[in-house]
Design a protein around this motif. Structure first.
Motif, mmCIF file in Angstrom:
data_model
loop_
_atom_site.group_PDB
_atom_site.id
_atom_site.type_symbol
_atom_site.label_atom_id
_atom_site.label_comp_id
_atom_site.label_asym_id
_atom_site.label_seq_id
_atom_site.Cartn_x
_atom_site.Cartn_y
_atom_site.Cartn_z
ATOM 1 N N ALA A 1 0.831 -1.208 0.000
ATOM 2 C CA ALA A 1 0.000 0.000 0.000
ATOM 3 C C ALA A 1 0.863 1.254 0.000
ATOM 4 C CB ALA A 1 -0.918 -0.011 1.220
ATOM 5 N N ARG A 2 1.944 1.238 0.774
ATOM 6 C CA ARG A 2 2.838 2.402 0.809
ATOM 7 C C ARG A 2 3.551 2.588 -0.534
ATOM 8 N NH1 ARG A 2 1.514 5.588 4.903
ATOM 9 N NH2 ARG A 2 3.610 6.498 4.854
ATOM 10 N N ALA A 3 3.978 1.470 -1.140
ATOM 11 C CA ALA A 3 4.668 1.561 -2.434
ATOM 12 C C ALA A 3 3.733 2.111 -3.515
ATOM 13 C CB ALA A 3 5.194 0.190 -2.836
ATOM 14 N N ARG A 4 2.482 1.669 -3.479
ATOM 15 C CA ARG A 4 1.523 2.169 -4.460
ATOM 16 C C ARG A 4 1.220 3.636 -4.232
ATOM 17 N NH1 ARG A 4 -2.927 -2.787 -4.844
ATOM 18 N NH2 ARG A 4 -1.673 -4.146 -6.213
ATOM 19 N N ALA A 5 1.094 4.033 -2.960
ATOM 20 C CA ALA A 5 0.798 5.429 -2.646
ATOM 21 C C ALA A 5 1.927 6.341 -3.118
ATOM 22 C CB ALA A 5 0.575 5.591 -1.146
ATOM 23 N N GLU A 6 3.154 5.841 -3.067
ATOM 24 C CA GLU A 6 4.313 6.629 -3.502
ATOM 25 C C GLU A 6 4.563 6.503 -4.998
ATOM 26 O OE1 GLU A 6 7.400 5.071 -1.108
ATOM 27 O OE2 GLU A 6 6.605 5.888 0.786
ATOM 28 N N GLY A 7 3.791 5.633 -5.676
ATOM 29 C CA GLY A 7 3.976 5.440 -7.108
ATOM 30 C C GLY A 7 5.260 4.717 -7.450
ATOM 31 N N VAL B 1 7.805 2.007 -8.709
ATOM 32 C CA VAL B 1 7.698 0.971 -9.738
ATOM 33 C C VAL B 1 7.989 -0.411 -9.164
ATOM 34 C CG1 VAL B 1 8.251 2.540 -11.621
ATOM 35 C CG2 VAL B 1 10.103 1.350 -10.438
ATOM 36 N N GLU B 2 8.568 -0.497 -7.958
ATOM 37 C CA GLU B 2 8.814 -1.793 -7.340
ATOM 38 C C GLU B 2 7.528 -2.595 -7.170
ATOM 39 O OE1 GLU B 2 12.348 0.662 -6.222
ATOM 40 O OE2 GLU B 2 10.190 0.971 -6.376
ATOM 41 N N SER B 3 6.404 -1.900 -7.027
ATOM 42 C CA SER B 3 5.125 -2.588 -6.844
ATOM 43 C C SER B 3 4.725 -3.375 -8.082
ATOM 44 C CB SER B 3 4.022 -1.579 -6.505
ATOM 45 O OG SER B 3 3.841 -0.649 -7.558
ATOM 46 N N GLY C 1 13.948 -3.456 -12.860
ATOM 47 C CA GLY C 1 15.262 -3.548 -13.494
ATOM 48 C C GLY C 1 15.275 -2.995 -14.912
ATOM 49 N N GLU C 2 14.169 -3.159 -15.637
ATOM 50 C CA GLU C 2 14.111 -2.684 -17.017
ATOM 51 C C GLU C 2 13.990 -1.165 -17.103
ATOM 52 O OE1 GLU C 2 14.426 -4.291 -19.781
ATOM 53 O OE2 GLU C 2 14.498 -6.343 -19.004
ATOM 54 N N LEU C 3 13.488 -0.528 -16.056
ATOM 55 C CA LEU C 3 13.208 0.909 -16.123
ATOM 56 C C LEU C 3 14.401 1.777 -15.739
ATOM 57 C CD1 LEU C 3 9.574 0.962 -14.713
ATOM 58 C CD2 LEU C 3 10.310 1.299 -17.084
ATOM 59 N N GLY C 4 15.479 1.187 -15.302
ATOM 60 C CA GLY C 4 16.683 1.963 -15.023
ATOM 61 C C GLY C 4 16.470 3.043 -13.984
ATOM 62 N N GLY C 5 16.724 4.303 -14.370
ATOM 63 C CA GLY C 5 16.634 5.416 -13.424
ATOM 64 C C GLY C 5 15.233 5.936 -13.199
ATOM 65 N N LEU C 6 14.234 5.371 -13.866
ATOM 66 C CA LEU C 6 12.842 5.788 -13.664
ATOM 67 C C LEU C 6 12.281 5.024 -12.473
ATOM 68 C CD1 LEU C 6 11.745 5.692 -17.411
ATOM 69 C CD2 LEU C 6 12.424 7.700 -16.076
ATOM 70 N N THR C 7 12.096 5.715 -11.358
ATOM 71 C CA THR C 7 11.742 5.025 -10.114
ATOM 72 C C THR C 7 10.275 5.157 -9.732
ATOM 73 O OG1 THR C 7 12.373 6.980 -8.823
ATOM 74 C CG2 THR C 7 14.079 5.307 -9.217
ATOM 75 N N THR C 8 9.512 5.999 -10.413
ATOM 76 C CA THR C 8 8.098 6.159 -10.090
ATOM 77 C C THR C 8 7.247 5.965 -11.342
ATOM 78 O OG1 THR C 8 8.035 8.548 -10.509
ATOM 79 C CG2 THR C 8 8.666 7.823 -8.284
ATOM 80 N N VAL C 9 5.995 5.552 -11.133
ATOM 81 C CA VAL C 9 5.075 5.369 -12.250
ATOM 82 C C VAL C 9 4.846 6.698 -12.961
ATOM 83 C CG1 VAL C 9 2.714 4.721 -12.867
ATOM 84 C CG2 VAL C 9 3.963 3.405 -11.138
ATOM 85 N N GLU C 10 4.785 7.785 -12.205
ATOM 86 C CA GLU C 10 4.595 9.107 -12.797
ATOM 87 C C GLU C 10 5.734 9.449 -13.747
ATOM 88 O OE1 GLU C 10 3.932 13.766 -11.375
ATOM 89 O OE2 GLU C 10 4.249 12.173 -9.898
ATOM 90 N N ALA C 11 6.968 9.140 -13.345
ATOM 91 C CA ALA C 11 8.120 9.419 -14.200
ATOM 92 C C ALA C 11 8.096 8.546 -15.450
ATOM 93 C CB ALA C 11 9.411 9.185 -13.420
ATOM 94 N N LEU D 1 5.373 7.364 -17.012
ATOM 95 C CA LEU D 1 4.353 7.885 -17.917
ATOM 96 C C LEU D 1 4.800 9.180 -18.583
ATOM 97 C CD1 LEU D 1 1.145 7.199 -15.789
ATOM 98 C CD2 LEU D 1 1.992 5.910 -17.760
ATOM 99 N N ALA D 2 5.475 10.020 -17.809
ATOM 100 C CA ALA D 2 5.955 11.279 -18.373
ATOM 101 C C ALA D 2 6.975 11.025 -19.478
ATOM 102 C CB ALA D 2 6.559 12.136 -17.265
ATOM 103 N N ALA D 3 7.861 10.040 -19.240
ATOM 104 C CA ALA D 3 8.877 9.730 -20.246
ATOM 105 C C ALA D 3 8.251 9.123 -21.494
ATOM 106 C CB ALA D 3 9.905 8.768 -19.656
ATOM 107 N N ALA D 4 7.208 8.296 -21.305
ATOM 108 C CA ALA D 4 6.585 7.627 -22.446
ATOM 109 C C ALA D 4 5.747 8.568 -23.289
ATOM 110 C CB ALA D 4 5.713 6.471 -21.946
#
Length: 377
Positions: free
Chosen positions: A305-311, A313-315, A322-332, A334-337
């Motif tokens: 729940a905490r991981a999802r609230a923080e967005g 990507v580990e969730s 591992g595939e997302l490299g330096g992109l650590t949040t779902v928001e980041a 989506l912004a990159a895509a």
């Protein structure tokens, strides 16, 4: 810590939260309930009693059936064990340290004797992040050649000679922890003199890499068994436990006065500590949530729940992270895509792949939105 907890910890060595809570002996199940996120797994009282009854049956008659099953599965041409000559050492001692020392001494004596011996719930220890963990295998069998086999007794069935792969895997990881602890004892004993005192020939104490998994056969109460090779699990567990941060270092980084006390009422059941205060205490220790935690850790739902609230990507899983490299949040992500000008290479493989995927998705949606007639033309 027990072997199940160590196996789970070894599968996620980056989780400082679990390392500290397990090292401090905190009841994570009670903590999760107080946080409003009770663990989704656990064994019922009925299943626990059934498991104890099955284990007692397997070990009856000085372990005659157990050693017979082991000998049959090994099929190495050695002489079958004589039930009347199987040794069952007394492992009684005061405290876990005393039981550990008594087990090591009994293992030395049984190895030197050069005959079958059954150790019922021996106590072994393993150093984990600078703290000792005392472990209790279901059984350990000493062979006449001086080798040792870990016995793992489970109550889940083997149907037509096969059991649930997920449960077998969990049992293998748990057994690997026991084997790792026994390897420490074997290395300490080295070569043990066999036979009468003064005899020069000796036998090297060693732990076999195949453990015997004993389960009920086809939903009955009759035992059956299979050998499980745990060399891979041993290597992984050894490597992962060596990567754990020392518990003292984790504790030293906590704010002064941090505690996970639930402040239970006099009946020892109802926590009275405010939820906000308890949550803040738990959050002082970093977690490394992954979906695999849901089947191994009592705090998994809270951490998810905490991981999802923080967005985070580990969730989504370690592979995605591992595939997302330096992109650590779902928001980041989506912004990159979805960033404009996505056709130009950025030099970041993760960002370029995301933009290409977003373009393909947009193209597919546009095609699907056209009238069927236009598509046919």
């Amino acid at each position: 810590m027990d072997a199940r907890a160590l196996a789970a910890l070894a599968s996620n060595p980056g989780c400082r939260r679990r390392a500290l809570l397990d090292g401090a002996g905190v009841d994570k199940g009670a903590l999760a309930r107080a946080l409003g996120a009770p663990a989704p797994f656990g064994q019922s009282q009925f299943a626990h009693q059934r498991g104890n009854t099955f284990e007692a049956r397997v070990k009856a008659d000085r372990g005659a059936l157990l050693t017979q099953l082991l000998h049959e599965r090994l099929a190495d041409g050695s002489a079958a064990p004589d039930p009347d000559t199987i040794a069952t050492p007394d492992l009684t001692a005061a405290g876990p340290q005393g039981r550990t020392a008594r087990t090591a001494l009994a293992l030395r004596e049984a190895t030197a004797a050069g005959r079958w011996a059954l150790f019922d719930h021996p106590m072994v220890s393993l150093d984990v992040a600078g703290s000792p963990a005392f472990l209790e295998p279901d059984a350990v069998v000493v062979h006449p050649d001086g080798s040792w086999t870990v016995i793992e007794i489970k109550s889940f069935p083997m149907v037509d000679g096969a059991a649930d792969p997920a449960k077998v895997g969990a049992a293998a990881r748990q057994s690997a922890v026991y084997a790792l602890a026994l390897e420490r004892i074997a290395a300490h004993l080295g070569e043990v003199t066999e036979g009468p005192e003064g005899k020069e020939d000796g036998v090297a104490a060693r732990v076999r890499h195949q453990v015997l998994l004993v389960c009920p056969k086809d939903f009955s109460n009759l035992p059956t068994a299979e050998l499980v090779d745990v060399r891979k699990q041993l290597a992984v567990t050894r490597r992962q436990l060596s990567r754990l941060t020392r518990i003292e270092e984790i504790a030293a980084a906590l704010p002064e006065g941090t505690t996970f006390d639930l402040r239970l009422t006099e009946d020892g059941r109802t926590p009275t500590r405010p939820l906000e205060e308890l949550t803040a205490a738990v959050e002082t220790v970093d977690a490394a949530y992954a979906p695999e935690c849901l089947s191994t850790c009592e705090l998994a739902l809270h951490c998810r729940a905490r991981a999802r609230a923080e967005g985070a990507v580990e969730s989504l899983g370690r592979g995605v992270r591992g595939e997302l490299g330096g992109l650590t949040t779902v928001e980041a992500v989506l912004a990159a895509a979805l960033e404009s000008g996505g056709s130009e290479p950025t030099g970041d493989p993760a960002v370029d792949t995301l933009r290409r995927a977003a373009a393909l998705r947009a193209e597919a949606l546009a095609t699907a939105a056209r009238p069927a007639e236009a598509v046919c033309r």
